[in-house]
Design an enzyme around this catalytic site. Structure first.
Site, mmCIF file in Angstrom:
data_model
loop_
_atom_site.group_PDB
_atom_site.id
_atom_site.type_symbol
_atom_site.label_atom_id
_atom_site.label_comp_id
_atom_site.label_asym_id
_atom_site.label_seq_id
_atom_site.Cartn_x
_atom_site.Cartn_y
_atom_site.Cartn_z
ATOM 1 N N GLU A 41 0.962 -1.203 -0.149
ATOM 2 C CA GLU A 41 -0.045 -0.183 -0.071
ATOM 3 C C GLU A 41 0.914 1.315 0.148
ATOM 4 O OE1 GLU A 41 -2.781 1.111 3.336
ATOM 5 O OE2 GLU A 41 -3.510 2.322 1.979
ATOM 6 N N GLU A 66 4.877 5.272 3.441
ATOM 7 C CA GLU A 66 4.376 6.487 3.697
ATOM 8 C C GLU A 66 5.513 7.384 3.560
ATOM 9 O OE1 GLU A 66 1.293 7.856 3.929
ATOM 10 O OE2 GLU A 66 2.661 9.711 4.486
ATOM 11 N N ASP A 93 9.900 7.792 -0.112
ATOM 12 C CA ASP A 93 9.081 8.202 -1.410
ATOM 13 C C ASP A 93 8.835 6.920 -2.376
ATOM 14 O OD1 ASP A 93 8.286 9.146 -3.629
ATOM 15 O OD2 ASP A 93 9.909 10.661 -3.784
ATOM 16 N N ASP A 116 -2.657 12.257 -2.757
ATOM 17 C CA ASP A 116 -2.929 13.824 -2.571
ATOM 18 C C ASP A 116 -3.129 14.155 -3.879
ATOM 19 O OD1 ASP A 116 -2.458 13.773 0.315
ATOM 20 O OD2 ASP A 116 -0.176 13.754 -0.128
ATOM 21 N N LYS A 120 -3.610 22.827 -6.534
ATOM 22 C CA LYS A 120 -3.325 23.965 -7.465
ATOM 23 C C LYS A 120 -2.373 23.663 -8.696
ATOM 24 C CE LYS A 120 -3.020 27.267 -3.907
ATOM 25 N NZ LYS A 120 -2.159 28.019 -2.869
ATOM 26 N N THR A 190 -10.739 3.037 3.672
ATOM 27 C CA THR A 190 -9.779 4.101 4.492
ATOM 28 C C THR A 190 -10.470 4.949 5.173
ATOM 29 O OG1 THR A 190 -9.337 5.804 2.641
ATOM 30 C CG2 THR A 190 -8.158 3.437 2.358
ATOM 31 N N PHE A 192 -9.889 8.237 4.664
ATOM 32 C CA PHE A 192 -10.335 9.248 3.739
ATOM 33 C C PHE A 192 -11.531 8.914 3.023
ATOM 34 C CE2 PHE A 192 -7.166 12.959 2.910
ATOM 35 C CZ PHE A 192 -6.525 12.559 3.931
ATOM 36 N N GLU A 193 -11.668 7.753 2.784
ATOM 37 C CA GLU A 193 -12.949 7.172 2.154
ATOM 38 C C GLU A 193 -14.085 7.524 2.925
ATOM 39 O OE1 GLU A 193 -13.877 3.989 -0.863
ATOM 40 O OE2 GLU A 193 -14.512 3.099 0.628
HETATM 41 C C1 LIG Z 1 -4.479 12.033 1.096
HETATM 42 S S1 LIG Z 1 -3.740 11.001 2.026
HETATM 43 C C2 LIG Z 1 -4.478 9.172 1.855
HETATM 44 C C3 LIG Z 1 -4.158 8.477 3.131
HETATM 45 C C4 LIG Z 1 -4.907 7.058 3.170
HETATM 46 N N1 LIG Z 1 -4.560 6.404 2.016
HETATM 47 C C5 LIG Z 1 -6.424 7.260 3.249
HETATM 48 O O1 LIG Z 1 -6.991 7.011 2.035
HETATM 49 O O2 LIG Z 1 -6.815 7.467 4.310
HETATM 50 C C6 LIG Z 1 -2.368 10.513 0.974
HETATM 51 C C7 LIG Z 1 -1.198 9.872 1.598
HETATM 52 O O3 LIG Z 1 -0.337 9.749 0.895
HETATM 53 C C8 LIG Z 1 1.179 9.836 1.180
HETATM 54 N N2 LIG Z 1 2.173 10.054 0.004
HETATM 55 C C9 LIG Z 1 2.195 11.167 -0.780
HETATM 56 N N3 LIG Z 1 3.149 10.939 -1.606
HETATM 57 C C10 LIG Z 1 3.550 9.818 -1.277
HETATM 58 C C11 LIG Z 1 4.971 9.153 -1.921
HETATM 59 N N4 LIG Z 1 5.634 9.696 -3.006
HETATM 60 N N5 LIG Z 1 5.288 8.146 -1.325
HETATM 61 C C12 LIG Z 1 4.668 7.698 -0.072
HETATM 62 N N6 LIG Z 1 3.441 8.207 0.434
HETATM 63 C C13 LIG Z 1 3.048 9.247 -0.069
HETATM 64 C C14 LIG Z 1 0.727 11.074 2.084
HETATM 65 O O4 LIG Z 1 1.909 11.355 3.069
HETATM 66 C C15 LIG Z 1 -0.535 10.930 2.513
HETATM 67 O O5 LIG Z 1 -0.302 10.160 3.738
#
Ligand SMILES: C[S@@+](CC[C@H](N)C(=O)[O-])C[C@H]1O[C@@H](n2cnc3c(N)ncnc32)[C@H](O)[C@@H]1O
Length: 212
Positions: A41, A66, A93, A116, A120, A190, A192-193
């Site tokens: 994930e 994460e 990353d 994310d 913008k 999740t 967010f969902e």
């Molecule tokens: C909008 S949140 C959604 C979190 C979770 N998946 C949920 O649905 O509740 C997006 C997550 O992706 C992580 N994220 C963004 N870019 C990433 C990357 N390049 N590698 C790993 N995680 C990343 C962010 O830190 C954040 O925790």
């Protein structure tokens, strides 16, 4: 974020992993202590999916990536407290990990839920999904493996599906249908969902499957 009781890094070790230095890659059987299939994930946030999926599917190993350290530690704390043996989370990353640290053909599935959107226009280049990232996923999947994607952002969804159509025309997007990820809690995949459904937002789902 509600603070769980803080555990030391040593206490979190059973559910955490460090990214190996290239050209080394993750050795899944060594990391998990068994040869069960591995699902990844990306961007697990507060770890809702991992927390549930690991308990629903004890014979699948879950590997989370994460980029934000506090979320890695928060989720690792929740996992360790439940003594879950089939999950590891790292802070990195995902673009680098997927392209450099995964053995080709070694993953059963890649799950990316609510990436994310970077609303913008000038920030769109920070989005997870770009041409290089999309093309880096199929090589790490085993034959028949799949990528699950969910987002509430219609415009980002269109961009993602257009990228797959252009860069990976042999993969056909399909709805999740009946075999949706079976780790739903109260009908939600999740954190967010849960929030977006409460706001009445439609959720867009797609799965791409690597041919056998
Ligand atoms: C909008 S949140 C959604 C979190 C979770 N998946 C949920 O649905 O509740 C997006 C997550 O992706 C992580 N994220 C963004 N870019 C990433 C990357 N390049 N590698 C790993 N995680 C990343 C962010 O830190 C954040 O925790």
């Amino acid at each position: 974020m509600r603070k769980p009781i803080r555990l030391s890094l040593e206490e979190l070790a059973p559910c955490t992993a460090n990214v190996p230095e290239p050209p080394e890659t993750f050795d899944w059987p060594t990391l998990f202590g068994n040869s069960n299939p591995v699902e990844m994930e990306i961007g697990f946030g507060k770890g809702w999916f991992l927390l549930n999926a690991t308990q629903v599917n004890p014979h699948i190993n879950y590997f989370g990536i994460e980029i934000i350290r506090k979320y890695q530690l928060y989720t690792a704390t929740r996992l360790v407290k439940r003594k879950l043996a089939n999950v590891k989370v790292c802070c990195a990353d995902a673009k680098l990990v997927v392209s450099k640290a995964i053995v080709p053909g070694s993953l059963k599935a890649v799950n990316i839920f609510f990436p994310d959107p970077w609303w913008k226009k000038r920030h769109h280049k920070r989005r997870l999904f770009d041409a290089d990232f999309v093309q880096s996923i199929p090589p790490v999947l085993m034959p028949g493996g799949w990528i699950n994607i969910a987002t509430d952002v219609e415009e980002y969804f269109q961009e993602i599906t257009a990228l797959f159509a252009e860069k990976l025309p042999s993969l056909v997007g399909e709805p999740w249908g009946e075999d949706s990820p079976d780790s739903l809690v109260d009908g939600h995949l999740t954190n967010f969902e849960r929030k977006f459904v409460a706001q009445g937002k439609p959720i867009h789902h797609v799965r791409y499957r690597k041919p056998m």
